[in-house]
Write an enzyme that holds these catalytic residues in place. Structure first.
Site, PDB file in Angstrom:
ATOM      1  N   HIS A 116       0.803  -1.222   0.000  1.00 42.81           N
ATOM      2  CA  HIS A 116       0.000   0.000   0.000  1.00 42.81           C
ATOM      3  C   HIS A 116       0.839   1.277   0.000  1.00 42.81           C
ATOM      4  O   HIS A 116       0.321   2.359   0.259  1.00 42.81           O
ATOM      5  CB  HIS A 116      -0.926   0.034   1.217  1.00 42.81           C
ATOM      6  CG  HIS A 116      -1.937  -1.076   1.247  1.00 42.81           C
ATOM      7  ND1 HIS A 116      -1.705  -2.267   1.899  1.00 42.81           N
ATOM      8  CD2 HIS A 116      -3.171  -1.175   0.686  1.00 42.81           C
ATOM      9  CE1 HIS A 116      -2.756  -3.053   1.762  1.00 42.81           C
ATOM     10  NE2 HIS A 116      -3.662  -2.432   1.028  1.00 42.81           N
ATOM     11  N   ASP A 218      32.457 -29.877  20.605  1.00 41.36           N
ATOM     12  CA  ASP A 218      32.606 -31.249  20.109  1.00 41.36           C
ATOM     13  C   ASP A 218      33.786 -31.369  19.151  1.00 41.36           C
ATOM     14  O   ASP A 218      33.619 -31.470  17.933  1.00 41.36           O
ATOM     15  CB  ASP A 218      31.313 -31.708  19.425  1.00 41.36           C
ATOM     16  CG  ASP A 218      31.395 -33.153  18.939  1.00 41.36           C
ATOM     17  OD1 ASP A 218      32.385 -33.836  19.268  1.00 41.36           O
ATOM     18  OD2 ASP A 218      30.484 -33.586  18.225  1.00 41.36           O
ATOM     19  N   HIS A 221      34.472 -35.343  17.372  1.00 40.13           N
ATOM     20  CA  HIS A 221      34.086 -35.887  16.065  1.00 40.13           C
ATOM     21  C   HIS A 221      35.156 -35.669  14.998  1.00 40.13           C
ATOM     22  O   HIS A 221      35.204 -36.398  14.005  1.00 40.13           O
ATOM     23  CB  HIS A 221      32.768 -35.245  15.597  1.00 40.13           C
ATOM     24  CG  HIS A 221      32.940 -33.886  15.001  1.00 40.13           C
ATOM     25  ND1 HIS A 221      33.216 -32.754  15.749  1.00 40.13           N
ATOM     26  CD2 HIS A 221      32.899 -33.461  13.699  1.00 40.13           C
ATOM     27  CE1 HIS A 221      33.312 -31.717  14.956  1.00 40.13           C
ATOM     28  NE2 HIS A 221      33.133 -32.103  13.709  1.00 40.13           N
ATOM     29  N   HIS A 226      36.241 -36.119  10.159  1.00 43.29           N
ATOM     30  CA  HIS A 226      36.997 -35.302   9.209  1.00 43.29           C
ATOM     31  C   HIS A 226      38.394 -35.865   8.905  1.00 43.29           C
ATOM     32  O   HIS A 226      39.207 -35.155   8.296  1.00 43.29           O
ATOM     33  CB  HIS A 226      37.140 -33.879   9.752  1.00 43.29           C
ATOM     34  CG  HIS A 226      35.850 -33.158   9.952  1.00 43.29           C
ATOM     35  ND1 HIS A 226      34.868 -33.122   8.999  1.00 43.29           N
ATOM     36  CD2 HIS A 226      35.391 -32.438  11.018  1.00 43.29           C
ATOM     37  CE1 HIS A 226      33.841 -32.407   9.460  1.00 43.29           C
ATOM     38  NE2 HIS A 226      34.135 -31.998  10.678  1.00 43.29           N
ATOM     39  N   ASP A 368      29.916 -32.925   8.056  1.00 45.76           N
ATOM     40  CA  ASP A 368      29.093 -32.495   9.181  1.00 45.76           C
ATOM     41  C   ASP A 368      27.610 -32.530   8.832  1.00 45.76           C
ATOM     42  O   ASP A 368      26.786 -33.013   9.613  1.00 45.76           O
ATOM     43  CB  ASP A 368      29.476 -31.074   9.602  1.00 45.76           C
ATOM     44  CG  ASP A 368      30.777 -31.025  10.380  1.00 45.76           C
ATOM     45  OD1 ASP A 368      31.104 -32.027  11.045  1.00 45.76           O
ATOM     46  OD2 ASP A 368      31.463 -30.000  10.315  1.00 45.76           O
TER      47      ASP A 368
END
Length: 448
Positions: A116, A218, A221, A226, A368
């Site tokens: 508007h 973390d 991991h 990796h 990941d």
């Protein structure tokens, strides 16, 4: 806050939260990653309360510079004002709620709604409308109908945060002693940092907490998930985190930083020896500025999350926000942060390095993303959702005698930061007001 965010009735609160989260026992349940009712409370009691990262000052250099982003699922505009301050507005016209700014960034003198023709200046004031005469005839008060502004905006070392809750603690109180560690990335050289390149945006079918917790502490991991990617980037053997002589997990009110003191471990996996040399070149000046301890942190094997959803990787120099898009989906906003004083070729290496490693096609991020998505999807099962998940590593590793600030735990291979993250999550969901959030911190506020 009541005129922006609806407050849930007590009867709508999640029952028996303790059943899905008992950190004294080192357990959570998969249900917290898939439950719609839990997610609705997170939007209300976490994203509508906490300080959220919305921009870096280098993105807003001139008057009228703006970016659009989200705070939870609320879309907002972040814009530089004439007086140099920064304001944050809901990206919604107060007439019918239409989005008023569709571009991701730019420079403007104002915003106009497509529906508007309501127009607003950069301070959020309503300054005009299509067929404005009809409003004047009805004694319409324009001063009451500007863009809705968030409750508070503040900055720390170039990082811009905002909150919807006027009762929230100050940003300095919210960050607490974590600022001492943040400086290792965001204030290790004169002139501070800047974002280079654009924003990398991607989506994952995972819960926001899984990604945020991965960065809060973390490192466990990395040596498994990796390993092959790290070997490819380094061209051979990869050091084990467990072999580091000195490493720590530090947390405070859900924020967490895990790090070693190896100086260059994170930057090394970008595969650019010139970046390694740059880090070693600036290390003496970092030591003068921040002390020897933090000079060993600047590009080390490390990661951090500022609760709830702002994370970064020193050395790899990616900054990211895990934007919630439902209980089982996130939109990831990623930027590359560099020292302003760094040579242009060094900045470009970091930008390209982020593309190679932590982007939708990056060698690490693909690993990941798959894990996070399946951690979320398994929680869809009614039986699996009730299964206890273990977060109990390092229960007895708190360091009573340390000169470091925050809640300090020995070693990176430790789930102390994950427990602190979920404990703060639990405390916020359980509390009606900030005053009801318990203080579970037992560490120092300042470094000795």
């Amino acid at each position: 806050m009541s005129n922006i965010i609806k407050t849930l009735d007590v009867t709508e609160r999640l029952d028996n939260l303790k059943q899905v989260c008992d950190l004294d026992e080192g357990r959570i349940a998969g249900e917290i990653f898939y439950s719609q009712s839990i997610y609705e409370q997170e939007l209300e009691k976490i994203f509508a309360r906490c300080w959220l990262f919305v921009a870096h000052e280098s993105q807003l250099v001139k008057t009228g510079d703006y970016i659009t982003t989200t705070m939870g699922e609320d879309e907002v505009i972040v814009v530089r004002q004439k007086d140099g301050s920064i304001k944050v507005f809901l990206n919604a016209c107060p007439h019918r709620g239409n989005k008023v700014c569709f571009s991701e960034s730019g420079t403007t003198r104002g915003f106009i709604c497509n529906y508007h023709g309501w127009s607003f200046d950069t301070a959020g004031n309503l300054v005009g409308q299509h067929e404005s005469g009809i409003y004047e005839a009805s004694e319409f008060d324009k001063s009451k109908w500007g863009l809705r502004e968030v409750a508070k905006v503040d900055t720390y070392k170039g990082l811009v945060f905002a909150t919807f809750d006027p009762e929230s603690p100050s940003l300095q109180e919210y960050l607490g002693p974590m600022t001492w560690y943040l400086d290792a990335l965001f204030d290790n050289q004169e002139g501070g940092t800047e974002f280079v390149g654009g924003c990398i945006r991607s989506t994952y079918e995972c819960n926001w907490k899984i990604a945020a917790e991965n960065f809060v502490g973390d490192i466990l991991h990395a040596g498994w998930t990796h390993d092959s990617a790290a070997r490819a980037m380094l061209g051979g053997a990869v050091a084990k985190v467990s072999d580091f002589e000195e490493s720590y997990s530090v947390n405070w009110n859900g924020h967490g930083y895990e790090f070693a003191l190896d100086t260059v471990g994170n930057v090394a996996v970008l595969g650019e020896s010139k970046l390694n040399r740059y880090i070693h070149t600036i290390k003496p000046s970092v030591a003068e500025r921040l002390g020897d301890f933090r000079s060993n942190m600047i590009a080390s094997v490390s990661s951090c999350t500022i609760f709830p959803n702002f994370s970064f990787l020193p050395g790899q120099n990616t900054v990211r926000v895990w934007q919630p898009r439902g209980p089982n989906k996130i939109e990831l906003f990623t930027w590359v942060v560099v020292n302003k004083s760094a040579p242009d070729d060094i900045k470009e290496m970091w930008r390209k390095g982020a593309m190679m490693t932590f982007s939708p096609t990056g060698v690490f991020e693909m690993d990941d993303g798959e894990n996070w998505e399946y951690c979320t999807k398994t929680a869809k099962g009614r039986v699996t959702a009730k299964q206890d998940l273990y977060v109990g590593l390092g229960m007895d590793t708190f360091m009573e005698e340390t000169r470091l600030p925050g809640n300090v735990y020995q070693g990176q291979l430790n789930e102390a930061n994950s427990r602190a993250f979920y404990q703060y999550w639990y405390d916020l969901l359980s509390a009606h007001t900030w005053s009801e959030v318990p203080n579970r911190n037992k560490g120092k506020v300042e470094a000795e």
